[in-house]
Each structure stands twice: as structure tokens, then as C-alpha cells.
Design a protein around this motif. Structure first.
Motif, PDB file in Angstrom:
ATOM      1  N   ARG B 135      55.472  91.339  96.046  1.00 50.19           N
ATOM      2  CA  ARG B 135      54.654  90.623  97.103  1.00 50.19           C
ATOM      3  C   ARG B 135      54.069  89.443  96.473  1.00 50.19           C
ATOM      4  N   PRO B 136      53.877  88.065  97.325  1.00 52.34           N
ATOM      5  CA  PRO B 136      53.608  87.218  96.773  1.00 52.34           C
ATOM      6  C   PRO B 136      52.063  86.917  96.352  1.00 52.34           C
ATOM      7  N   ILE B 137      51.259  87.443  97.238  1.00 52.00           N
ATOM      8  CA  ILE B 137      49.799  87.250  96.971  1.00 52.00           C
ATOM      9  C   ILE B 137      49.145  88.459  96.220  1.00 52.00           C
ATOM     10  N   TRP B 138      48.492  88.518  95.281  1.00 49.90           N
ATOM     11  CA  TRP B 138      47.703  89.553  94.602  1.00 49.90           C
ATOM     12  C   TRP B 138      46.345  89.468  94.973  1.00 49.90           C
ATOM     13  N   VAL B 139      45.797  90.484  95.502  1.00 52.64           N
ATOM     14  CA  VAL B 139      44.455  90.464  95.786  1.00 52.64           C
ATOM     15  C   VAL B 139      43.859  91.530  94.951  1.00 52.64           C
ATOM     16  N   LEU B 140      42.982  91.099  93.874  1.00 52.85           N
ATOM     17  CA  LEU B 140      42.646  92.043  92.681  1.00 52.85           C
ATOM     18  C   LEU B 140      41.193  92.136  92.795  1.00 52.85           C
ATOM     19  N   ASP B 141      40.677  93.394  92.725  1.00 52.87           N
ATOM     20  CA  ASP B 141      39.167  94.004  92.584  1.00 52.87           C
ATOM     21  C   ASP B 141      38.838  94.329  91.238  1.00 52.87           C
ATOM     22  N   GLU B 142      38.145  93.443  90.443  1.00 57.08           N
ATOM     23  CA  GLU B 142      37.721  93.651  88.944  1.00 57.08           C
ATOM     24  C   GLU B 142      38.899  94.154  88.047  1.00 57.08           C
ATOM     25  N   PRO B 143      39.817  93.385  88.083  1.00 60.60           N
ATOM     26  CA  PRO B 143      41.242  93.798  87.388  1.00 60.60           C
ATOM     27  C   PRO B 143      40.880  94.129  85.969  1.00 60.60           C
ATOM     28  N   THR B 144      40.078  93.520  85.290  1.00 57.54           N
ATOM     29  CA  THR B 144      40.015  93.688  83.811  1.00 57.54           C
ATOM     30  C   THR B 144      39.024  94.861  83.180  1.00 57.54           C
ATOM     31  N   VAL B 145      38.449  95.740  84.205  1.00 59.85           N
ATOM     32  CA  VAL B 145      37.606  96.629  83.757  1.00 59.85           C
ATOM     33  C   VAL B 145      38.234  97.540  82.909  1.00 59.85           C
ATOM     34  N   ALA B 172      38.684  88.989  91.874  1.00 56.70           N
ATOM     35  CA  ALA B 172      37.269  89.250  91.655  1.00 56.70           C
ATOM     36  C   ALA B 172      36.914  89.466  90.487  1.00 56.70           C
ATOM     37  N   THR B 173      36.432  88.749  89.565  1.00 59.09           N
ATOM     38  CA  THR B 173      36.098  88.896  88.157  1.00 59.09           C
ATOM     39  C   THR B 173      34.989  87.961  87.724  1.00 59.09           C
ATOM     40  N   HIS B 174      34.479  88.638  86.493  1.00 60.45           N
ATOM     41  CA  HIS B 174      33.100  87.848  85.958  1.00 60.45           C
ATOM     42  C   HIS B 174      33.622  87.571  84.558  1.00 60.45           C
ATOM     43  N   ILE B 175      34.969  87.711  84.117  1.00 60.56           N
ATOM     44  CA  ILE B 175      35.053  87.386  82.627  1.00 60.56           C
ATOM     45  C   ILE B 175      36.183  85.999  82.896  1.00 60.56           C
ATOM     46  N   ASP B 176      36.152  85.145  81.700  1.00 55.62           N
ATOM     47  CA  ASP B 176      36.985  84.061  81.726  1.00 55.62           C
ATOM     48  C   ASP B 176      38.389  84.390  81.615  1.00 55.62           C
ATOM     49  N   LEU B 177      39.504  84.198  82.352  1.00 56.34           N
ATOM     50  CA  LEU B 177      40.612  84.703  81.974  1.00 56.34           C
ATOM     51  C   LEU B 177      41.671  83.523  81.658  1.00 56.34           C
ATOM     52  N   GLY B 178      40.966  82.406  81.403  1.00 59.19           N
ATOM     53  CA  GLY B 178      41.851  81.408  80.609  1.00 59.19           C
ATOM     54  C   GLY B 178      42.781  80.819  81.624  1.00 59.19           C
ATOM     55  N   LEU B 179      42.770  81.150  82.880  1.00 61.33           N
ATOM     56  CA  LEU B 179      43.634  80.321  83.899  1.00 61.33           C
ATOM     57  C   LEU B 179      43.067  79.211  84.634  1.00 61.33           C
ATOM     58  N   GLU B 180      43.969  78.530  85.118  1.00 62.82           N
ATOM     59  CA  GLU B 180      43.382  77.282  85.981  1.00 62.82           C
ATOM     60  C   GLU B 180      43.093  77.926  87.520  1.00 62.82           C
ATOM     61  N   ALA B 181      41.928  78.174  87.633  1.00 66.45           N
ATOM     62  CA  ALA B 181      41.703  78.964  88.951  1.00 66.45           C
ATOM     63  C   ALA B 181      40.472  78.216  89.588  1.00 66.45           C
ATOM     64  N   GLU B 182      40.729  78.097  91.040  1.00 63.42           N
ATOM     65  CA  GLU B 182      39.535  77.419  91.555  1.00 63.42           C
ATOM     66  C   GLU B 182      38.698  78.636  91.679  1.00 63.42           C
ATOM     67  N   LEU B 183      37.196  78.189  91.894  1.00 60.50           N
ATOM     68  CA  LEU B 183      36.264  79.157  91.809  1.00 60.50           C
ATOM     69  C   LEU B 183      35.685  79.257  93.242  1.00 60.50           C
ATOM     70  N   LEU B 184      35.397  80.496  94.065  1.00 60.69           N
ATOM     71  CA  LEU B 184      34.942  80.665  95.163  1.00 60.69           C
ATOM     72  C   LEU B 184      33.661  81.511  95.115  1.00 60.69           C
ATOM     73  N   ASP B 185      32.478  80.858  95.026  1.00 64.01           N
ATOM     74  CA  ASP B 185      31.310  81.628  94.995  1.00 64.01           C
ATOM     75  C   ASP B 185      30.913  81.994  96.291  1.00 64.01           C
ATOM     76  N   VAL B 186      30.787  83.398  96.503  1.00 72.00           N
ATOM     77  CA  VAL B 186      30.381  83.673  98.150  1.00 72.00           C
ATOM     78  C   VAL B 186      28.846  83.769  98.289  1.00 72.00           C
TER      79      VAL B 186
END
Lengths: 218, 204
Positions: B135-145, B172-186
Motif C-alpha cells: 500500500r502506498p500510504i503508511w500511517v505509523l503510530d510511534e513506530p520506533t518504540v 507520529a514519533t518524537h525522535i528524529d529519524l533523519g528524514l526530510e519530513a514536514e512537521l505537523l504539530d496538532v
């Protein structure tokens, strides 16, 4: 679809899967009833179809608790709900897998355990036929109950209370087929009623189960 | 394949948690969702994945395009790593699981029962499932726990590869993944509490 069926069967047969739980309960009931009722063979022959049906029904009830609860706990249910498989189909498959691991073994064991209850020879085939027709309904009704109570801690009691009244019609007509068959009476009417109940349950309840499960997953 | 959300309001347990949320996530991009605990990040992701209906607003582009990974990994302890992955692959209509095993270095573990894995290894198995959904869109909730540094890198690489082939990721994560990602602060979208006279007004 097949993958889900195979996975559920595999899980049931692996350690802690719960296969044999219903069968063991059925065995216990049929062994203990003659001991508690006493050795009057005529009385046992009279009540054996009903006891076999009641035992099968309670054995079925015993395994419902795990039907969806395990998948809910480890998050598989959320993932299944977002998978391309329609939830109705997924629940239908899960009910079918439940029947294969719980209902079918009961059907096959009934003629053997009937010997312990002095089941009349004429009744053996009718007990098997009625169980074969009736147990699928027990599985789909049970899946509906499990979908209603999924997510509740210790939901087993509520599940039994919700499901038991829904099991009553199946029990009445299933036991009636067996009883009439055992004494050589005509079984057409209860047999058709039993088949009708099963057909309706199998056709309609997966939709109801999926609808309540969607609400419970919110 | 753009996931777009307009004027979304979502509820948890019947109470609105976020409202007025709008954003678009085009293909090839990642977006990181931030906000304090209890703000409704998980609820937002579950709503996008289609597990619950929104209170108001529109979501488009989420029909059969989203692979969701929540707090639980959906792993069966008595099945082996390979059996777990193959099951999800065939549910999503795919067969090949070697790429997923390679991406998270699960090759050596593939015949082990998943119940014997450590928490981090289980998480890796849970994340590798995304690769077999197609699937094209990954929706991940705290994947690095519970992932170690190495495994976080594997995860970042997997997301990177996914974006490069035209996928998208909402994380949704609180650590820096080193990705170029847009930030969405809710945080600014927190729902206002309902006016108090709604509560017992009819009784007074």
C-alpha cells in the motif's frame, strides 16, 4: 480468505490454541451424566439425545471467549479491519474456522460418546445429522456474541448471557430432531426448522457481527 | 495519490479531541505528527486508517491505500516469523516476503516462533509487515518504540526507500529519524471544551 482460515486452524492446533477444549468438556459431561443419573439404561436412553445436545452446546459456549479476544489483544483485529478483506468475510471465515475446530469434532465424537449414554441405535444417525446441521449456527451466533463483547475485560460472563438466549431455538429444534429420531418418529418438521435457523444465521449474522465489531474497534 | 484532509474533527470516547485540522500529504513525502500526550495523535491516525468515522470534515485518498501500524504489532506468538509475514502478505494479495525479511534483517529469525522474540525484534517484525502490504500510504503510530539505534536506522531506510518509489508516510514519533519530513504539530487544533450550559441547561 484461505490464508485467514489456514492461520486460524494452525493457531488452534498449536500449543495453547484451545483445540480439544470443547471436546474434553463434551467428554466430561457425557461421562459424568450416567454417574450422576444412575445406571437405569431405560432412563439414560430417554434423555441421551438431549444430554448430547446440551453438552455440545455448552462445549461450544466454552470456546467463544477466545474467538476474537486474542486477535483483539495483539492488535490483529485492527489490522484485519484495515486489510482489503471485507470484515464480513473475515468474520465468516473465523466462524467457519471455529466450527471446524470445535463444532465438527463434537459432531464426530457424538456417536462414540452416545454409547456411554445408552443412545438407541436408531437415534445415532439423527444425533449426528442434527448436530451437523445445528453446530454451524452455534458458531456464527457465537461469533456475533464475541464481536459484541470484544474489548471488554472479563467479557466471558456477558458473552454467555448474551449468546445463550440466541442458542435456545437451535437447541430446541436440534434436540427435538434427535429425540424424535431416537424413538422412530417423523423428524421432518424440526429438521426443516433447524436447517432454516442455521441457513438464516449463516446468511445474516456475519453482517451483524461486522457492524458491531466496527463500533467496538473505534 | 494524495492524502488530503479538510476541516477534520475527531472524537475519542464521544468527546471531540481535535478540530479544524487540514493538511495534504502528496506522494513521495513524509509527515511527522507531533503533540503532547493525549492530544489525539493516535485517534487521528486511526481515523485516517478508517477504523473510526470522523466527527466532521473530509478525508480523501484513504480508500484502500493505507497501511496502518499501531501500538500493537498483530503478531501471533505460536506462528514463526515467516508464517506471520506470509499470512499478512497473502491477506494483502502478495506473495514475496524476502524483501521484508531483508529490510529488517529478520532472515536469521525467520524460522523462530514469534513468541520467543525480544520486544525490539517483534517491533521489527511488525514494521516489516508494512512492506508486504503493497500500500502506498503508511500511517505509523510511534513506530520506533523499543527499537535500538541500528533498528531505527533500518526503519528510516525502509521509509526512505518507500518514499523514493512514490509512497508516502504519516508518522507520529518524537525522535528524529533523519528524514526530510514536514512537521505537523496538532497542538493548535485541540478541540475547545463544549460550553458548560450544554451540560445541564435543560434541567435548569
Amino acid at each position: 480468505m484461505i490464508a485467514l482460515l489456514l492461520r486460524d486452524l494452525k493457531l488452534a492446533f498449536r500449543a495453547g490454541g484451545g483445540f480439544g477444549l470443547g471436546l474434553a468438556f463434551f467428554l466430561i459431561v457425557t461421562v459424568l451424566v450416567p454417574l450422576s443419573v444412575g445406571p437405569q439404561t431405560s432412563l439414560l436412553a430417554l434423555i441421551s439425545p438431549g444430554i448430547l445436545w446440551l453438552g455440545a452446546l455448552l462445549a461450544n459456549l466454552l470456546s467463544l471467549d477466545r474467538l476474537l479476544a486474542l486477535d483483539w489483544e495483539d492488535g490483529s483485529l485492527d489490522l484485519l479491519a484495515t486489510a482489503p478483506l471485507p470484515l464480513e468475510v473475515a468474520l465468516g471465515i473465523k466462524a467457519f474456522a471455529h466450527w471446524l475446530t470445535t463444532g465438527l469434532p463434537l459432531v464426530l465424537a457424538a456417536p462414540v460418546l452416545g454409547v456411554l449414554l445408552n443412545l438407541p441405535t436408531a437415534g445415532v444417525s439423527w444425533v449426528v445429522i442434527s448436530l451437523l446441521l445445528g453446530t454451524p449456527a452455534l458458531s456464527v451466533i457465537g461469533t456475533f456474541g464475541a464481536a459484541l463483547t470484544v474489548g471488554l475485560k472479563r467479557g466471558g460472563l456477558l458473552l454467555s448471557l448474551l449468546v445463550l438466549p440466541l442458542y435456545v431455538p437451535t437447541l430446541i429444534f436440534g434436540a427435538e430432531v434427535s429425540r424424535r429420531g431416537a424413538v422412530g418418529m417423523d423428524v421432518t418438521t424440526p429438521l426443516l426448522m433447524l436447517a432454516g435457523i442455521t441457513a438464516a444465521a449463516v446468511a445474516l449474522l456475519p453482517y451483524a457481527s461486522a457492524a458491531v465489531l466496527r463500533v467496538n474497534l473505534r | 495519490m494524495t492524502l488530503s484532509v479538510t476541516d477534520l474533527a475527531i472524537t475519542r470516547g464521544g468527546l471531540p479531541v481535535l478540530e479544524g485540522l487540514s493538511f495534504a500529504l502528496p506522494a513521495g513525502q513524509a509527515m511527522v505528527v507531533r503533540g503532547p500526550n493525549g492530544i489525539g495523535k493516535t485517534t487521528l491516525l486511526r481515523t485516517l486508517a478508517g477504523l473510526q468515522p470522523p466527527l466532521r470534515g473530509q478525508i480523501s485518498g484513504n480508500e484502500d491505500t493505507i497501511a496502518y501500524a499501531g501500538h500493537a504489532d498483530g503478531i501471533k506468538p505460536t506462528l514463526t516469523v515467516r508464517e506471520n509475514l506470509s499470512f499478512w502478505a497473502s491477506v494483502f494479495g502478495l506473495k514475496d516476503i524476502t524483501r521484508a525479511l531483508l529490510a529488517y534483517d529478520l532472515g536469521e529469525l525467520s524460522e523462530r516462533a514469534a513468541g520467543t522474540l525480544s520486544a525490539g525484534q517483534k517491533r521489527r517484525l511488525g514494521l516489516s509487515r508494512l512492506l508486504v502490504t503493497g500500500r502506498p500510504i503508511w500511517v505509523l503510530d510511534e513506530p520506533t518504540v523499543s527499537l535500538d539505534k541500528n533498528a531505527v536506522e533500518m526503519f528510516a531506510n525502509a521509509v526512505h526507500t518507500h518514499l523514493a518509489v512514490g509512497g508516502a508516510a504519516l508518522i507520529a514519533t518524537h525522535i528524529d529519524l533523519g528524514l526530510e519530513a514536514e512537521l505537523l504539530d496538532v497542538t493548535p487544533f485541540r478541540a475547545k471544551p463544549a460550553p458548560l450550559d450544554d451540560f445541564d441547561g435543560v434541567f435548569l
